[in-house]
Write a protein that holds these residues in place. Structure first.
Motif, PDB file in Angstrom:
ATOM      1  N   THR A  59      19.066  65.995 -41.127  1.00  0.00           N
ATOM      2  CA  THR A  59      18.208  65.323 -42.111  1.00  0.00           C
ATOM      3  C   THR A  59      18.361  63.809 -41.994  1.00  0.00           C
ATOM      4  N   LEU A  60      19.564  63.345 -41.616  1.00  0.00           N
ATOM      5  CA  LEU A  60      19.748  61.917 -41.390  1.00  0.00           C
ATOM      6  C   LEU A  60      18.933  61.441 -40.194  1.00  0.00           C
ATOM      7  N   LEU A  61      18.908  62.249 -39.141  1.00  0.00           N
ATOM      8  CA  LEU A  61      18.163  61.878 -37.938  1.00  0.00           C
ATOM      9  C   LEU A  61      16.665  61.835 -38.198  1.00  0.00           C
ATOM     10  N   LYS A  62      16.198  62.688 -39.105  1.00  0.00           N
ATOM     11  CA  LYS A  62      14.755  62.756 -39.381  1.00  0.00           C
ATOM     12  C   LYS A  62      14.315  61.808 -40.488  1.00  0.00           C
ATOM     13  N   ASN A  63      15.275  61.374 -41.294  1.00  0.00           N
ATOM     14  CA  ASN A  63      14.929  60.515 -42.425  1.00  0.00           C
ATOM     15  C   ASN A  63      15.765  59.242 -42.370  1.00  0.00           C
ATOM     16  N   PRO A  64      15.273  58.185 -41.756  1.00  0.00           N
ATOM     17  CA  PRO A  64      16.058  56.960 -41.597  1.00  0.00           C
ATOM     18  C   PRO A  64      16.368  56.253 -42.913  1.00  0.00           C
ATOM     19  N   ASP A  65      15.686  56.619 -44.007  1.00  0.00           N
ATOM     20  CA  ASP A  65      15.939  55.986 -45.307  1.00  0.00           C
ATOM     21  C   ASP A  65      17.041  56.675 -46.104  1.00  0.00           C
ATOM     22  N   MET A  66      17.536  57.785 -45.620  1.00  0.00           N
ATOM     23  CA  MET A  66      18.558  58.535 -46.344  1.00  0.00           C
ATOM     24  C   MET A  66      19.931  57.891 -46.152  1.00  0.00           C
ATOM     25  N   VAL A  68      23.746  57.785 -45.431  1.00  0.00           N
ATOM     26  CA  VAL A  68      24.587  58.637 -44.606  1.00  0.00           C
ATOM     27  C   VAL A  68      25.607  59.398 -45.458  1.00  0.00           C
ATOM     28  N   LEU A  69      26.146  58.750 -46.465  1.00  0.00           N
ATOM     29  CA  LEU A  69      27.170  59.386 -47.302  1.00  0.00           C
ATOM     30  C   LEU A  69      26.651  60.629 -48.018  1.00  0.00           C
ATOM     31  N   ASN A  70      25.349  60.718 -48.223  1.00  0.00           N
ATOM     32  CA  ASN A  70      24.790  61.886 -48.899  1.00  0.00           C
ATOM     33  C   ASN A  70      24.944  63.162 -48.081  1.00  0.00           C
ATOM     34  N   ALA A  71      25.192  63.022 -46.791  1.00  0.00           N
ATOM     35  CA  ALA A  71      25.315  64.193 -45.919  1.00  0.00           C
ATOM     36  C   ALA A  71      26.771  64.516 -45.576  1.00  0.00           C
ATOM     37  N   VAL A  72      27.711  63.835 -46.221  1.00  0.00           N
ATOM     38  CA  VAL A  72      29.138  64.056 -45.964  1.00  0.00           C
ATOM     39  C   VAL A  72      29.722  64.942 -47.061  1.00  0.00           C
ATOM     40  N   TYR A  73      30.450  65.976 -46.656  1.00  0.00           N
ATOM     41  CA  TYR A  73      31.041  66.942 -47.586  1.00  0.00           C
ATOM     42  C   TYR A  73      32.561  66.875 -47.487  1.00  0.00           C
ATOM     43  N   HIS A  74      33.217  66.884 -48.630  1.00  0.00           N
ATOM     44  CA  HIS A  74      34.685  66.839 -48.658  1.00  0.00           C
ATOM     45  C   HIS A  74      35.237  68.247 -48.809  1.00  0.00           C
ATOM     46  N   ASP A  75      36.108  68.632 -47.894  1.00  0.00           N
ATOM     47  CA  ASP A  75      36.753  69.944 -47.969  1.00  0.00           C
ATOM     48  C   ASP A  75      38.056  69.814 -48.750  1.00  0.00           C
ATOM     49  N   VAL A  76      38.122  70.470 -49.890  1.00  0.00           N
ATOM     50  CA  VAL A  76      39.272  70.300 -50.778  1.00  0.00           C
ATOM     51  C   VAL A  76      40.529  70.951 -50.220  1.00  0.00           C
ATOM     52  N   ASN A  77      40.389  71.968 -49.393  1.00  0.00           N
ATOM     53  CA  ASN A  77      41.566  72.654 -48.859  1.00  0.00           C
ATOM     54  C   ASN A  77      42.307  71.814 -47.822  1.00  0.00           C
ATOM     55  N   THR A  78      41.564  71.098 -46.983  1.00  0.00           N
ATOM     56  CA  THR A  78      42.181  70.347 -45.886  1.00  0.00           C
ATOM     57  C   THR A  78      42.185  68.839 -46.106  1.00  0.00           C
ATOM     58  N   GLY A  79      41.325  68.360 -47.004  1.00  0.00           N
ATOM     59  CA  GLY A  79      41.177  66.923 -47.197  1.00  0.00           C
ATOM     60  C   GLY A  79      40.259  66.271 -46.184  1.00  0.00           C
ATOM     61  N   VAL A  80      39.657  67.065 -45.305  1.00  0.00           N
ATOM     62  CA  VAL A  80      38.771  66.539 -44.255  1.00  0.00           C
ATOM     63  C   VAL A  80      37.370  66.315 -44.815  1.00  0.00           C
ATOM     64  N   LEU A 100      21.418  58.663 -33.523  1.00  0.00           N
ATOM     65  CA  LEU A 100      22.734  59.281 -33.690  1.00  0.00           C
ATOM     66  C   LEU A 100      23.855  58.252 -33.589  1.00  0.00           C
ATOM     67  N   ARG A 101      23.771  57.396 -32.599  1.00  0.00           N
ATOM     68  CA  ARG A 101      24.836  56.408 -32.415  1.00  0.00           C
ATOM     69  C   ARG A 101      24.988  55.511 -33.627  1.00  0.00           C
ATOM     70  N   ASN A 102      23.875  55.076 -34.214  1.00  0.00           N
ATOM     71  CA  ASN A 102      23.940  54.211 -35.389  1.00  0.00           C
ATOM     72  C   ASN A 102      24.558  54.937 -36.582  1.00  0.00           C
ATOM     73  N   ILE A 103      24.222  56.216 -36.743  1.00  0.00           N
ATOM     74  CA  ILE A 103      24.783  57.004 -37.837  1.00  0.00           C
ATOM     75  C   ILE A 103      26.292  57.141 -37.683  1.00  0.00           C
ATOM     76  N   VAL A 104      26.724  57.477 -36.475  1.00  0.00           N
ATOM     77  CA  VAL A 104      28.154  57.648 -36.220  1.00  0.00           C
ATOM     78  C   VAL A 104      28.896  56.335 -36.426  1.00  0.00           C
ATOM     79  N   ARG A 105      28.330  55.235 -35.946  1.00  0.00           N
ATOM     80  CA  ARG A 105      28.973  53.934 -36.118  1.00  0.00           C
ATOM     81  C   ARG A 105      29.113  53.578 -37.598  1.00  0.00           C
ATOM     82  N   GLU A 106      28.066  53.812 -38.357  1.00  0.00           N
ATOM     83  CA  GLU A 106      28.087  53.444 -39.772  1.00  0.00           C
ATOM     84  C   GLU A 106      29.123  54.243 -40.560  1.00  0.00           C
TER      85      GLU A 106
END
Length: 277
Positions: A59-66, A68-80, A100-106
């Protein structure tokens, strides 16, 4: 900020190792992010019990206005923290791979360590992420290869991936996964990798039924069964990588860790890696 790309052929356990190494570093105090860089067959999220993420890398790749943090999920068991992909067919069509490169860098700028799970084989679709990384870990599985032809398989697989990483200035290491071979055979493979191919073996992980069991439960085996043989070996590999990447030794010292690893591997009928870093 350090980024590591994980590469290897299909079935070697590349994604499983990505999930577990990130778990190791998170549990050892590093703010850690994993990114599913396999744009067409993403499955990293399954290892953290994330099955249908509404927002994801696609969804980040298809929607440049989104954001990036909205697509990040925190796993409570591992802290990852996990940036997953989408397994829906229509999401993988018409992607703007250049973004993709810009998303990863950000997003990776927010983390001490970012681990990117690359596609199988030569990761042409996500090769741009190699420019952002400093390390490459090749996951090698020799269980399905006749031992008399393993050197040819290594030449066909590891040497190509090593050359790719070095072309982008990455430091390259190997983890041998799903090991059931005798210690003599593993010694031969390790020697070939370290002295002929000139790439360090940073870990040897035994085949362990607890690994697929943990995956079915949506958890990395290091969190699900921390005392399982595979978990102990992954922790040892993580410790070696910790020292290699960050220069941090455990309080008990490297020599003691190597001694413990040697005893563990001898008791289980396997020989430890040389860890020529």
């Amino acid at each position: 900020m350090v980024s590591v790309v994980i590469t290897g052929r299909g079935g070697a356990g590349k994604t499983t190792m990505t999930a577990n190494l990130s778990t190791y570093f998170s549990k050892n105090g590093y703010k850690t992010l994993v990114i599913d860089g396999d744009l067409y067959l993403p499955k990293l999220a399954f290892h953290f019990g994330i099955y249908n993420p509404v927002y994801n890398l696609h969804t980040l790749l298809k929607n440049p206005d989104m954001r990036v943090l909205n697509a990040v999920y925190h796993d409570v068991n591992t802290g990852v923290d996990v940036l997953p992909g989408s397994s829906r067919l229509y999401d993988v069509l018409d992607l703007d791979n250049k973004r993709l490169r810009n998303i990863v860098r950000e997003i990776s700028a927010r983390y001490k360590l970012t681990i990117i799970d690359s596609p199988v084989g030569i990761p042409f679709d996500t090769i741009s992420t190699f420019r952002l990384a400093q390390y490459q870990i090749i996951i090698l599985e020799i269980e399905r290869c006749p031992i008399h032809s393993v050197h040819k398989m290594v030449e066909n697989e590891v040497i190509k991936l090593k050359a790719l990483g070095e072309a982008y200035g990455l430091k390259v290491g190997v983890i041998i996964n799903k090991v059931r071979e005798s210690s003599a055979n593993i010694d031969d493979v390790v020697d070939f990798l370290e002295y002929s191919v000139d790439v360090p073996v940073v870990g040897i992980i035994p085949y362990d039924y607890k690994v697929p069991e943990a995956t079915n439960m949506g958890r990395p085996v290091l969190d699900y069964a921390p005392h399982a043989p595979a978990s102990k070996a992954i922790s040892e590999a993580g410790s070696v990588l910790d020292e290699w990447i960050f220069g941090r030794k455990k309080r008990d010292g490297l020599l003691y860790r190597l001694y413990e690893a040697i005893i563990s591997f001898l008791h289980s009928g396997r020989a430890p890696a040389g860890k020529k870093l």
